[in-house]
Design a protein around this motif. Structure first.
Motif, PDB file in Angstrom:
ATOM      1  N   UNK A  13      -4.725   5.920   0.361  1.00 43.62           N
ATOM      2  CA  UNK A  13      -4.971   6.263  -1.045  1.00 43.62           C
ATOM      3  C   UNK A  13      -3.703   6.010  -1.837  1.00 43.62           C
ATOM      4  N   UNK A  14      -3.823   6.103  -3.140  1.00 43.53           N
ATOM      5  CA  UNK A  14      -2.650   5.920  -3.986  1.00 43.53           C
ATOM      6  C   UNK A  14      -3.025   5.858  -5.446  1.00 43.53           C
ATOM      7  N   UNK A  15      -2.033   5.714  -6.321  1.00 45.38           N
ATOM      8  CA  UNK A  15      -2.300   5.614  -7.756  1.00 45.38           C
ATOM      9  C   UNK A  15      -2.561   4.174  -8.177  1.00 45.38           C
ATOM     10  N   UNK A  16      -3.356   4.021  -9.212  1.00 42.12           N
ATOM     11  CA  UNK A  16      -3.543   2.702  -9.805  1.00 42.12           C
ATOM     12  C   UNK A  16      -2.207   2.200 -10.332  1.00 42.12           C
ATOM     13  N   UNK A  17      -1.918   0.930 -10.085  1.00 44.17           N
ATOM     14  CA  UNK A  17      -0.703   0.316 -10.621  1.00 44.17           C
ATOM     15  C   UNK A  17      -0.868   0.141 -12.127  1.00 44.17           C
ATOM     16  N   UNK A  18       0.127   0.532 -12.885  1.00 41.12           N
ATOM     17  CA  UNK A  18       0.045   0.445 -14.338  1.00 41.12           C
ATOM     18  C   UNK A  18      -0.131  -1.005 -14.782  1.00 41.12           C
ATOM     19  N   UNK A  19      -1.131  -1.188 -15.667  1.00 41.43           N
ATOM     20  CA  UNK A  19      -1.422  -2.498 -16.274  1.00 41.43           C
ATOM     21  C   UNK A  19      -1.805  -3.564 -15.247  1.00 41.43           C
ATOM     22  N   UNK A  20      -2.249  -3.147 -14.071  1.00 42.38           N
ATOM     23  CA  UNK A  20      -2.722  -4.093 -13.063  1.00 42.38           C
ATOM     24  C   UNK A  20      -3.971  -3.544 -12.390  1.00 42.38           C
ATOM     25  N   UNK A  21      -4.835  -4.440 -11.953  1.00 37.16           N
ATOM     26  CA  UNK A  21      -5.995  -4.041 -11.156  1.00 37.16           C
ATOM     27  C   UNK A  21      -5.572  -4.027  -9.693  1.00 37.16           C
ATOM     28  N   UNK A  25      -0.139   1.760  -2.073  1.00 40.04           N
ATOM     29  CA  UNK A  25      -0.504   2.422  -0.820  1.00 40.04           C
ATOM     30  C   UNK A  25       0.566   3.474  -0.521  1.00 40.04           C
ATOM     31  N   UNK A  26       0.322   4.713  -0.944  1.00 38.48           N
ATOM     32  CA  UNK A  26       1.370   5.726  -0.809  1.00 38.48           C
ATOM     33  C   UNK A  26       1.603   6.132   0.646  1.00 38.48           C
ATOM     34  N   UNK A  27       0.596   5.993   1.499  1.00 40.61           N
ATOM     35  CA  UNK A  27       0.837   6.318   2.909  1.00 40.61           C
ATOM     36  C   UNK A  27       1.783   5.307   3.541  1.00 40.61           C
ATOM     37  N   UNK A  28       1.635   4.033   3.184  1.00 40.92           N
ATOM     38  CA  UNK A  28       2.550   3.013   3.679  1.00 40.92           C
ATOM     39  C   UNK A  28       3.958   3.228   3.130  1.00 40.92           C
ATOM     40  N   UNK A  60       3.635  14.770  -8.433  1.00 38.85           N
ATOM     41  CA  UNK A  60       5.013  14.320  -8.619  1.00 38.85           C
ATOM     42  C   UNK A  60       5.506  13.541  -7.407  1.00 38.85           C
ATOM     43  N   UNK A  61       5.138  13.964  -6.209  1.00 41.01           N
ATOM     44  CA  UNK A  61       5.549  13.250  -5.005  1.00 41.01           C
ATOM     45  C   UNK A  61       4.930  11.853  -4.982  1.00 41.01           C
ATOM     46  N   UNK A  62       3.637  11.755  -5.361  1.00 47.85           N
ATOM     47  CA  UNK A  62       2.989  10.442  -5.436  1.00 47.85           C
ATOM     48  C   UNK A  62       3.705   9.559  -6.442  1.00 47.85           C
ATOM     49  N   UNK A  63       4.082  10.142  -7.570  1.00 45.15           N
ATOM     50  CA  UNK A  63       4.792   9.395  -8.611  1.00 45.15           C
ATOM     51  C   UNK A  63       6.131   8.877  -8.090  1.00 45.15           C
ATOM     52  N   UNK A  75       8.462   2.312  -4.472  1.00 49.19           N
ATOM     53  CA  UNK A  75       7.857   1.014  -4.181  1.00 49.19           C
ATOM     54  C   UNK A  75       8.213  -0.010  -5.248  1.00 49.19           C
ATOM     55  N   UNK A  76       8.162   0.398  -6.500  1.00 43.70           N
ATOM     56  CA  UNK A  76       8.499  -0.515  -7.591  1.00 43.70           C
ATOM     57  C   UNK A  76       9.934  -1.014  -7.478  1.00 43.70           C
TER      58      UNK A  76
END
Length: 299
Positions: A14-22, A26-29, A55-58, A64-65
């Motif tokens: 699972x993870x958050x949608x990438x901003x301005x991208x479809x 992958x937060x587990x990775x 906040x941890x997901x963020x 990653x970025x």
């Protein structure tokens, strides 16, 4: 934040949608790559952490970025299989009946309900965005759609005061409360007609509550094969979300990961003249402002 669950190369994450991208992070990775050992393995596990989890997901997405090769943590939507953001609830899914006055009228009620009408669906009904769903023509000839805003609970609570109800909300998603009308009528109760396999698709995202500070001013539109059937606004709910949470929790302890469907507007198949129930090959699209569009085809 928009969170989604998915499968990529036979691996569930699972993870958050990438901003301005479809695309999705992958937060587990990311957590594994950066040595985060005590990290929730599903969104359902994470919602109990509330803002700390968000906040941890963020923070993981920011790592990653900034990585020298961020693409290794990012997948395009076209490369993943969408899963329900909440694949299994702790108990039955809570549903609010006749919570829009015009829907109550089209279902034959002389007046809107004076108290919150609550029924449940089995947790085995949960399905995902873009998942093909069974038409169940072996047991029903009147399968119907109901587009709804769904609330995901993030904190355990009993007898929750109405003024504190939103403290117990983690976020929101979209639901289709698929219903076998004839089964419902034959059995004179809701549960069996509401609990056929695949009769509660959820998704595509679980949107954290900070992104929808006013959940009672969202457009909600349901299309069947691009024909608009339901077109309303959550402002038309009779019983607001805080009142629903307070009422349910008077009797039942709410837990993180519990899902509450808040009711459907007018325009269901049964309410049309003549009725228009789902047929094999139909595609249902439910859009809720600020969340996205839930899409399922019936086969």
């Amino acid at each position: 934040m928009k969170l989604l669950s998915f499968r990529y190369e036979n691996r569930t994450s699972f993870g958050p949608k990438v901003k301005r991208e479809d695309a999705v992070w992958d937060v587990l990775a990311i957590a594994e790559a950066y040595g985060e050992t005590d990290f929730p393995q599903t969104i359902t596990e994470g919602v109990a952490g509330g803002l700390d989890f968000v906040e941890k997901v963020r923070q993981l997405a920011e790592r990653a970025r900034a990585d020298e090769n961020p693409e290794r943590f990012k997948y395009a939507f076209t490369d993943i299989e969408w899963l329900s953001p909440i694949p299994r609830t702790p108990k039955n899914i809570f549903c609010v009946g006749k919570n829009y006055a015009e829907h109550a009228a089209e279902m034959g009620s002389d007046a809107p309900p004076e108290k919150v009408v609550v029924f449940t669906k089995s947790p085995t009904t949960i399905a995902a965005d873009e998942q093909d769903l069974p038409i169940h023509d072996d047991v029903t000839g009147s399968l119907d759609y109901e587009g709804e805003l769904a609330v995901v609970i993030g904190k355990k609570g009993k007898q929750i005061p109405r003024q504190l109800a939103y403290d117990y909300v983690f976020g929101y998603t979209i639901a289709n409360d698929v219903t076998a009308r004839d089964v419902q009528e034959e059995h004179q109760q809701y549960f069996l007609g509401k609990s056929l396999e695949g009769s509660c698709p959820l998704g595509p995202y679980l949107v954290t509550k900070d992104e929808l500070p006013n959940p009672h001013n969202l457009s909600i539109v349901t299309k069947v094969n691009d024909d608009v059937r339901q077109n309303s606004n959550t402002s038309n709910m009779i019983f607001k979300i805080d009142e629903v949470i307070a009422e349910i929790s008077r009797y039942v302890t709410l837990e993180p990961g519990d899902v509450i469907l808040t009711g459907t507007p007018a325009g269901v198949g049964k309410g049309m003249t003549p009725p228009k129930f789902l047929r094999k090959g139909d595609t249902v699209k439910i859009s809720v402002e600020g969340i996205g569009t839930l899409v399922n085809r019936f086969v």
